[in-house]
Scaffold this motif. Sequence first.
Motif, PDB file in Angstrom:
ATOM      1  N   GLY A  49      59.945 -12.143  80.730  1.00 48.30           N
ATOM      2  CA  GLY A  49      60.005 -13.557  81.041  1.00 48.30           C
ATOM      3  C   GLY A  49      58.706 -14.288  80.773  1.00 48.30           C
ATOM      4  O   GLY A  49      58.611 -15.501  81.045  1.00 48.30           O
ATOM      5  N   GLU A  50      57.714 -13.569  80.238  1.00 51.25           N
ATOM      6  CA  GLU A  50      56.441 -14.192  79.903  1.00 51.25           C
ATOM      7  C   GLU A  50      56.562 -14.910  78.566  1.00 51.25           C
ATOM      8  O   GLU A  50      57.064 -14.341  77.598  1.00 51.25           O
ATOM      9  CB  GLU A  50      55.329 -13.137  79.823  1.00 51.25           C
ATOM     10  CG  GLU A  50      55.027 -12.444  81.126  1.00 51.25           C
ATOM     11  CD  GLU A  50      54.224 -13.330  82.068  1.00 51.25           C
ATOM     12  OE1 GLU A  50      53.590 -14.293  81.582  1.00 51.25           O
ATOM     13  OE2 GLU A  50      54.244 -13.065  83.282  1.00 51.25           O
ATOM     14  N   SER A  51      56.101 -16.127  78.512  1.00 54.62           N
ATOM     15  CA  SER A  51      56.159 -16.864  77.248  1.00 54.62           C
ATOM     16  C   SER A  51      55.063 -16.389  76.317  1.00 54.62           C
ATOM     17  O   SER A  51      54.019 -15.890  76.746  1.00 54.62           O
ATOM     18  CB  SER A  51      56.003 -18.367  77.500  1.00 54.62           C
ATOM     19  OG  SER A  51      54.746 -18.637  78.121  1.00 54.62           O
ATOM     20  N   LEU A  52      55.308 -16.529  75.030  1.00 51.19           N
ATOM     21  CA  LEU A  52      54.325 -16.138  74.031  1.00 51.19           C
ATOM     22  C   LEU A  52      53.051 -16.961  74.197  1.00 51.19           C
ATOM     23  O   LEU A  52      53.102 -18.178  74.346  1.00 51.19           O
ATOM     24  CB  LEU A  52      54.892 -16.334  72.630  1.00 51.19           C
ATOM     25  CG  LEU A  52      56.096 -15.453  72.241  1.00 51.19           C
ATOM     26  CD1 LEU A  52      56.650 -15.887  70.908  1.00 51.19           C
ATOM     27  CD2 LEU A  52      55.711 -13.987  72.215  1.00 51.19           C
ATOM     28  N   GLY A  53      51.914 -16.267  74.151  1.00 50.38           N
ATOM     29  CA  GLY A  53      50.639 -16.957  74.247  1.00 50.38           C
ATOM     30  C   GLY A  53      50.182 -17.249  75.652  1.00 50.38           C
ATOM     31  O   GLY A  53      49.145 -17.905  75.826  1.00 50.38           O
ATOM     32  N   SER A 110      58.467  -5.625  62.765  1.00 45.87           N
ATOM     33  CA  SER A 110      58.565  -4.703  63.906  1.00 45.87           C
ATOM     34  C   SER A 110      57.454  -4.970  64.914  1.00 45.87           C
ATOM     35  O   SER A 110      57.675  -4.915  66.132  1.00 45.87           O
ATOM     36  CB  SER A 110      58.492  -3.253  63.406  1.00 45.87           C
ATOM     37  OG  SER A 110      59.600  -2.942  62.581  1.00 45.87           O
ATOM     38  N   LEU A 111      56.251  -5.250  64.413  1.00 48.60           N
ATOM     39  CA  LEU A 111      55.164  -5.602  65.326  1.00 48.60           C
ATOM     40  C   LEU A 111      55.448  -6.923  66.039  1.00 48.60           C
ATOM     41  O   LEU A 111      55.146  -7.074  67.233  1.00 48.60           O
ATOM     42  CB  LEU A 111      53.851  -5.689  64.551  1.00 48.60           C
ATOM     43  CG  LEU A 111      53.308  -4.366  63.995  1.00 48.60           C
ATOM     44  CD1 LEU A 111      52.039  -4.606  63.193  1.00 48.60           C
ATOM     45  CD2 LEU A 111      53.055  -3.367  65.113  1.00 48.60           C
ATOM     46  N   ALA A 112      56.011  -7.889  65.305  1.00 48.61           N
ATOM     47  CA  ALA A 112      56.381  -9.149  65.950  1.00 48.61           C
ATOM     48  C   ALA A 112      57.438  -8.923  67.025  1.00 48.61           C
ATOM     49  O   ALA A 112      57.422  -9.579  68.088  1.00 48.61           O
ATOM     50  CB  ALA A 112      56.878 -10.140  64.903  1.00 48.61           C
ATOM     51  N   LEU A 113      58.341  -7.976  66.758  1.00 47.39           N
ATOM     52  CA  LEU A 113      59.379  -7.685  67.748  1.00 47.39           C
ATOM     53  C   LEU A 113      58.809  -7.063  69.013  1.00 47.39           C
ATOM     54  O   LEU A 113      59.410  -7.175  70.092  1.00 47.39           O
ATOM     55  CB  LEU A 113      60.438  -6.756  67.136  1.00 47.39           C
ATOM     56  CG  LEU A 113      61.468  -7.435  66.238  1.00 47.39           C
ATOM     57  CD1 LEU A 113      62.344  -6.398  65.550  1.00 47.39           C
ATOM     58  CD2 LEU A 113      62.316  -8.398  67.052  1.00 47.39           C
ATOM     59  N   VAL A 114      57.668  -6.376  68.907  1.00 48.30           N
ATOM     60  CA  VAL A 114      57.028  -5.854  70.112  1.00 48.30           C
ATOM     61  C   VAL A 114      56.706  -6.998  71.065  1.00 48.30           C
ATOM     62  O   VAL A 114      57.022  -6.955  72.264  1.00 48.30           O
ATOM     63  CB  VAL A 114      55.757  -5.058  69.746  1.00 48.30           C
ATOM     64  CG1 VAL A 114      55.000  -4.684  71.016  1.00 48.30           C
ATOM     65  CG2 VAL A 114      56.112  -3.813  68.961  1.00 48.30           C
ATOM     66  N   ALA A 115      56.068  -8.028  70.511  1.00 45.00           N
ATOM     67  CA  ALA A 115      55.705  -9.175  71.358  1.00 45.00           C
ATOM     68  C   ALA A 115      56.938  -9.926  71.838  1.00 45.00           C
ATOM     69  O   ALA A 115      57.035 -10.295  73.024  1.00 45.00           O
ATOM     70  CB  ALA A 115      54.788 -10.112  70.574  1.00 45.00           C
ATOM     71  N   LEU A 116      57.904 -10.151  70.962  1.00 44.40           N
ATOM     72  CA  LEU A 116      59.090 -10.903  71.344  1.00 44.40           C
ATOM     73  C   LEU A 116      59.944 -10.144  72.353  1.00 44.40           C
ATOM     74  O   LEU A 116      60.499 -10.737  73.291  1.00 44.40           O
ATOM     75  CB  LEU A 116      59.907 -11.222  70.094  1.00 44.40           C
ATOM     76  CG  LEU A 116      59.293 -12.248  69.133  1.00 44.40           C
ATOM     77  CD1 LEU A 116      60.039 -12.258  67.797  1.00 44.40           C
ATOM     78  CD2 LEU A 116      59.331 -13.642  69.760  1.00 44.40           C
ATOM     79  N   GLY A 120      71.327 -18.575  76.041  1.00 45.55           N
ATOM     80  CA  GLY A 120      71.168 -19.313  77.284  1.00 45.55           C
ATOM     81  C   GLY A 120      69.968 -18.856  78.081  1.00 45.55           C
ATOM     82  O   GLY A 120      69.201 -17.980  77.676  1.00 45.55           O
ATOM     83  N   PRO A 121      69.791 -19.411  79.279  1.00 44.91           N
ATOM     84  CA  PRO A 121      68.609 -19.098  80.086  1.00 44.91           C
ATOM     85  C   PRO A 121      68.623 -17.723  80.720  1.00 44.91           C
ATOM     86  O   PRO A 121      67.633 -17.304  81.300  1.00 44.91           O
ATOM     87  CB  PRO A 121      68.632 -20.194  81.156  1.00 44.91           C
ATOM     88  CG  PRO A 121      70.071 -20.563  81.268  1.00 44.91           C
ATOM     89  CD  PRO A 121      70.649 -20.448  79.899  1.00 44.91           C
ATOM     90  N   THR A 135      60.969 -17.643  72.109  1.00 40.31           N
ATOM     91  CA  THR A 135      61.400 -16.242  72.193  1.00 40.31           C
ATOM     92  C   THR A 135      62.909 -16.126  72.040  1.00 40.31           C
ATOM     93  O   THR A 135      63.415 -15.222  71.351  1.00 40.31           O
ATOM     94  CB  THR A 135      60.962 -15.630  73.532  1.00 40.31           C
ATOM     95  OG1 THR A 135      59.543 -15.637  73.602  1.00 40.31           O
ATOM     96  CG2 THR A 135      61.475 -14.218  73.691  1.00 40.31           C
ATOM     97  N   GLN A 136      63.651 -17.031  72.670  1.00 38.64           N
ATOM     98  CA  GLN A 136      65.110 -16.958  72.599  1.00 38.64           C
ATOM     99  C   GLN A 136      65.619 -17.105  71.172  1.00 38.64           C
ATOM    100  O   GLN A 136      66.589 -16.456  70.789  1.00 38.64           O
ATOM    101  CB  GLN A 136      65.723 -18.028  73.503  1.00 38.64           C
ATOM    102  CG  GLN A 136      65.496 -17.773  74.994  1.00 38.64           C
ATOM    103  CD  GLN A 136      65.971 -18.925  75.853  1.00 38.64           C
ATOM    104  OE1 GLN A 136      66.151 -20.044  75.371  1.00 38.64           O
ATOM    105  NE2 GLN A 136      66.173 -18.673  77.141  1.00 38.64           N
ATOM    106  N   LEU A 137      65.003 -17.958  70.391  1.00 41.25           N
ATOM    107  CA  LEU A 137      65.398 -18.122  68.998  1.00 41.25           C
ATOM    108  C   LEU A 137      64.707 -17.110  68.086  1.00 41.25           C
ATOM    109  O   LEU A 137      65.301 -16.597  67.131  1.00 41.25           O
ATOM    110  CB  LEU A 137      65.082 -19.541  68.518  1.00 41.25           C
ATOM    111  CG  LEU A 137      65.902 -20.677  69.123  1.00 41.25           C
ATOM    112  CD1 LEU A 137      65.364 -22.020  68.655  1.00 41.25           C
ATOM    113  CD2 LEU A 137      67.368 -20.528  68.753  1.00 41.25           C
TER     114      LEU A 137
END
Length: 683
Positions: A116-120, A103-109, A28-29, A41-43
């Motif tokens: 609360g910042e969206s990717l990109g 693991s590196l992807a998880l840093v960003a996620l 959820g939000p 990010t949530q998914l």
Amino acid sequence: MPRPTAAALLLTPPAVAVGLLSLTGGLGPGLAGLPTPGRLTQLGLPMAQAMRDITAMLTVGLVALAVTCLPPDGLDRKDRLTGLRRRLVDGAGHAAFAWAGLSLALVALTFSDASGESLGSAGFADQAVFFATSYDLGRYLLGSAAIALVVGLTALACRGVRLAGVAGALAVVGLWPIALTAHGAGTLRHDLAVDAQYAHLVAVSLWGGGLVGLMLAGRELGPGLPATVRRYSTLAAWCFLLVAAAGIAGAVIRLDSPRDLASTYGALLVLKTVAAAALGIAGLVHRRRVIPRLTGAADAAVRSTFRRLVSVEVGVILAATGTAVALNRTPPPSGSQVPLTTAQDLLGYDMPGPLGAAQWFTAWRLDGFWTPIALALVVMYAGAVIRLRRRGDTWPVGRTLAWVGGWAMFVWAVSGAPGAYGRVLFSMHMVQHMTIATTVPILLVLGAPVTLAMRALRRRADGSMGPREWLLAAVHSPVASILGRPVVAGALFVASLIAFYYTSLFEISLDSHTGHILMTAHFLIAGYLFAGCLVGTDPGFHRPPYPMRALMVMVVFGFHAFFSVSLMASTTILAEDWFSGLPRTWGATLADDQYLGASLGWALGDYPLALLAGVLVFLWVQADRRERKRFDRQESRNGDQQLMAYNDRLARMAEHERQIREESQLRSSVGERARSSGDDERT
């Protein structure tokens, strides 16, 4: 395995995680009024966590299966990675690279989810880098990626079984940062939660990764399948017991009462427990009914039975991994998240009361990492002694008492009064340090565990590496050869005092659970190496002559006493920021407590020194007695040849001395006659 089947298995954990989080509202939000990072990010966060856990599990399990359960292509290739073992280790290497990338992807996620910042978004990359280098959570993820990368490079580059085993051990270490980020790691008693989570991760990775490896290797093993399955079954049974123990400990830590099982967190925990129980029951059934039929089955029957053995279990364990990810994303019941006090936030537990005489015996705080290890080693030692007794061999009772007594003192040092007060009072930390670094190692060395293991463990005849073979490889490795030299062991024992107490390492060990574990391991290993060079009987050490050993004892303990005296005279407070930040309202001041700790360090060095000196003298006398007996036996076999040769030498020396005396007397007589003739001529 067909590619569609493999893809379906790999997608099972993220699908289960996302599905359960959708049902429980975990996608959820979030909290009202806070920014949401976006659907990606949530998914993506639970899916990346699930895939990261799967790749870590495959890395550990595939290497463990290859280097402990599988036989080589031939006995002449037992030390090389070829054939199926090579392909499994390569698979582990590729899984490790995926582990590092995820693991590196998880840093960003994770940063996106927390901020609360969206990717990109604008400036996201710079902020994510700052998060990875400045916050503990980011450092843990970055450390996990770094270790996984090293594991992948080692696994793909190694050509021998031993180096592959090192890669597997490093992969097990790489699970520790994952445990630090797991659910419950940020709550009260977080050290126990992390320890339980780490034990769970190690067991599940060996269990699940090995199971997938068996599925991949089953068609190629042929006649070697029954032996491999039996070995893996034994490993899986121990893993199941560890998973059960870690699960119970984790539930006790995170749930305040049985009523919390009715919460969303409790429901997911029950679901995960049911999956683990089903796997345990399935493993028991297979161990008793299916595995015995593998030995005499035809090839087609073997493959069919094997597929039935692993297909359901792999699906369940992957689904349980997805459930664990959903559990990690679900907060515990609100009663388990009360605000923490300053002491609870720093120590992970309540500030202990004033230290009196009774507290030295009654104060206990369980160390969830070292205490289970100590108990397991005592049980294993006792099992080895019982195995020797059953086959008619004997084992000295004194060695058993020394081993049990050493670990009992160790448990008191980490879980008794020194463990409860060691991060609060410098004096109790010094008691803990001296016990772990001096007394405990001497007792453990006197237990001769390697000698016992060599006599009790079975030797494998098919060239595979079992516990006995791996222990021998470790004892005779180049690293052990270097560390087992007296100069190196003594220098390590001495230099660690300065490097630890006069740098930031001391404060790190107080503030960090990881640092505390590494500190304990270092002092225990350094003390064991030093004691092993002096009074040990196990192989792997280079022991100097007894006079040199006595000199080493005096030099090393003399330096230890000098260190304590210099600390007593120092006015600098060690780890002052840590100790002054604790809300301690009782006891001595920091300066007085440090003086007391230095005094105790000096005083507590006396009884280990006396014990070490007594054992050294005893061994010296015993060695001389054995040498005399050996000489007497050799003389009896050789007809006293050395005695006769010695007597002949004495006779020759006596004859030579007689001849010298006679020549001297003759020269003296001639000289007297010459002097007499000269006097007569002058007259």
